[in-house]
Structure formats: C-alpha cells, structure tokens
Motif scaffolding. Structure first.
Motif, mmCIF file in Angstrom:
data_model
loop_
_atom_site.group_PDB
_atom_site.id
_atom_site.type_symbol
_atom_site.label_atom_id
_atom_site.label_comp_id
_atom_site.label_asym_id
_atom_site.label_seq_id
_atom_site.Cartn_x
_atom_site.Cartn_y
_atom_site.Cartn_z
ATOM 1 N N VAL A 40 23.324 -14.773 -67.729
ATOM 2 C CA VAL A 40 23.986 -14.821 -66.420
ATOM 3 C C VAL A 40 23.227 -15.824 -65.561
ATOM 4 O O VAL A 40 22.017 -15.690 -65.358
ATOM 5 C CB VAL A 40 24.002 -13.431 -65.744
ATOM 6 N N THR A 41 23.942 -16.848 -65.074
ATOM 7 C CA THR A 41 23.299 -17.887 -64.262
ATOM 8 C C THR A 41 23.337 -17.561 -62.772
ATOM 9 O O THR A 41 22.559 -18.119 -62.010
ATOM 10 C CB THR A 41 23.954 -19.257 -64.510
ATOM 11 N N ALA A 42 24.225 -16.675 -62.356
ATOM 12 C CA ALA A 42 24.289 -16.248 -60.954
ATOM 13 C C ALA A 42 23.165 -15.258 -60.670
ATOM 14 O O ALA A 42 22.567 -14.692 -61.584
ATOM 15 C CB ALA A 42 25.643 -15.597 -60.668
ATOM 16 N N THR A 43 22.908 -15.046 -59.398
ATOM 17 C CA THR A 43 21.933 -14.032 -58.987
ATOM 18 C C THR A 43 22.631 -12.677 -58.932
ATOM 19 O O THR A 43 23.718 -12.552 -58.359
ATOM 20 C CB THR A 43 21.352 -14.376 -57.603
ATOM 21 N N LEU A 44 22.009 -11.679 -59.523
ATOM 22 C CA LEU A 44 22.509 -10.304 -59.472
ATOM 23 C C LEU A 44 21.601 -9.509 -58.547
ATOM 24 O O LEU A 44 20.405 -9.371 -58.833
ATOM 25 C CB LEU A 44 22.519 -9.681 -60.863
ATOM 26 N N ALA A 45 22.161 -9.002 -57.455
ATOM 27 C CA ALA A 45 21.390 -8.225 -56.481
ATOM 28 C C ALA A 45 21.858 -6.769 -56.542
ATOM 29 O O ALA A 45 23.006 -6.464 -56.189
ATOM 30 C CB ALA A 45 21.576 -8.792 -55.077
ATOM 31 N N LYS A 46 20.985 -5.895 -57.004
ATOM 32 C CA LYS A 46 21.323 -4.475 -57.183
ATOM 33 C C LYS A 46 21.743 -3.856 -55.847
ATOM 34 O O LYS A 46 21.141 -4.122 -54.811
ATOM 35 C CB LYS A 46 20.109 -3.744 -57.749
ATOM 36 N N VAL A 72 24.768 1.059 -62.728
ATOM 37 C CA VAL A 72 24.251 0.465 -61.498
ATOM 38 C C VAL A 72 25.126 -0.745 -61.226
ATOM 39 O O VAL A 72 25.667 -1.356 -62.159
ATOM 40 C CB VAL A 72 22.761 0.056 -61.604
ATOM 41 N N TYR A 73 25.301 -1.066 -59.961
ATOM 42 C CA TYR A 73 26.163 -2.184 -59.568
ATOM 43 C C TYR A 73 25.341 -3.291 -58.935
ATOM 44 O O TYR A 73 24.238 -3.051 -58.412
ATOM 45 C CB TYR A 73 27.243 -1.706 -58.593
ATOM 46 N N PHE A 74 25.918 -4.493 -58.964
ATOM 47 C CA PHE A 74 25.255 -5.673 -58.434
ATOM 48 C C PHE A 74 26.220 -6.493 -57.591
ATOM 49 O O PHE A 74 27.393 -6.632 -57.956
ATOM 50 C CB PHE A 74 24.772 -6.582 -59.583
ATOM 51 N N ASN A 75 25.704 -7.049 -56.497
ATOM 52 C CA ASN A 75 26.397 -8.134 -55.831
ATOM 53 C C ASN A 75 26.118 -9.375 -56.668
ATOM 54 O O ASN A 75 24.999 -9.560 -57.155
ATOM 55 C CB ASN A 75 25.880 -8.338 -54.408
ATOM 56 N N VAL A 76 27.131 -10.210 -56.842
ATOM 57 C CA VAL A 76 26.989 -11.424 -57.635
ATOM 58 C C VAL A 76 26.974 -12.599 -56.662
ATOM 59 O O VAL A 76 27.920 -12.789 -55.895
ATOM 60 C CB VAL A 76 28.157 -11.572 -58.639
ATOM 61 N N VAL A 77 25.881 -13.365 -56.673
ATOM 62 C CA VAL A 77 25.702 -14.460 -55.720
ATOM 63 C C VAL A 77 25.571 -15.775 -56.487
ATOM 64 O O VAL A 77 24.701 -15.904 -57.361
ATOM 65 C CB VAL A 77 24.441 -14.239 -54.851
ATOM 66 N N ALA A 78 26.461 -16.735 -56.143
ATOM 67 C CA ALA A 78 26.406 -18.061 -56.776
ATOM 68 C C ALA A 78 27.026 -19.085 -55.831
ATOM 69 O O ALA A 78 28.073 -18.822 -55.230
ATOM 70 C CB ALA A 78 27.145 -18.059 -58.101
ATOM 71 N N ASP A 79 26.385 -20.217 -55.700
ATOM 72 C CA ASP A 79 26.877 -21.316 -54.863
ATOM 73 C C ASP A 79 27.242 -20.857 -53.454
ATOM 74 O O ASP A 79 28.269 -21.251 -52.906
ATOM 75 C CB ASP A 79 28.068 -22.011 -55.522
#
Length: 122
Positions: A59-65, A79-86
């Motif tokens: 996974v190249t995006a940032t995963l923030a729990k 567990v869930y993550f916000n997915v942050v990219a660009d």
C-alpha cells in the motif's frame, strides 16, 4: 485450532474461499494509485462481493488507524483506517483483521478497501 471462528460452528454451510493466485491487483482513488500487488488474497464469501486483501507493504497511501471497529463471526475483529494520498483523505476507507480467526489467517497483515476505490483484479 487455537482460535477457531465461531461463525462456522453456527452456520456450517456458510462458505468463504481464499485465493492466493498470481493475479495482479491495483487499487486507485481517482487518478491516484493507492496499492499494487501480485500477492493479494482474494476473499470470496457467500452473499458478498469478492474482496482483495492487499499486503500492507504494498500500500503506497498512508493508512491512519481510526477508532472504528467491527466484528465478523467468521473472520474476527476489524480495525479501520483513513486512507490518505495526494492530499485527499478517505475516512474509514480501509480495514484489516489484525488477529483473524484461524481459518482466515491468510488475511492477517492485509488491508481491504471499500467501494469508494477502484479495485482492478487481473
């Protein structure tokens, strides 16, 4: 088994198939590449669409729990993550089973993405 899934005991006809075939899997959000792998686990569960579980290292995006969790009697606790990219964040857009039941051990350390992402298999 040390940690069997209680769902299979209650619903013995429920089927979940795990496929670790060589298909390439790509995950995008718009034009942004989120993940790409040839080592995904494809999970096919009765009554649900096929989900690609991607190794976290691919996974190249940032995963923030986040604080969100859910429970599946067949797979375990998520567990869930916000997915942050660009500069874009997709809230609770991905999930993982950090300690899945024994029958689903192949999805440990993998992440699945919801329908806000374009997931291409093959």
């Amino acid at each position: 088994m040390a940690n069997p899934a209680p769902g299979f005991a209650k619903h013995p006809n429920h089927k979940i198939l795990l496929d670790t075939g060589p298909d390439a899997v790509t995950v995008r959000h718009g034009d942004t590449l989120i993940a790409m792998t040839t080592t995904a686990v494809l999970l096919r569960e009765d009554g649900y669409p096929t989900r690609a579980y991607i190794p976290r290292g691919d996974v190249t995006a940032t995963l923030a729990k986040t604080d969100k969790t859910t429970h599946c009697p067949f797979k375990g606790d998520t567990v869930y993550f916000n997915v942050v990219a660009d500069g874009t964040e997709v809230g609770n857009g991905a999930w993982s089973y950090e300690a899945p039941y024994d029958e689903m051990a192949d999805i440990k350390d993998h992440v699945a993405f919801d329908d806000r992402f374009e997931i291409t298999i093959g």
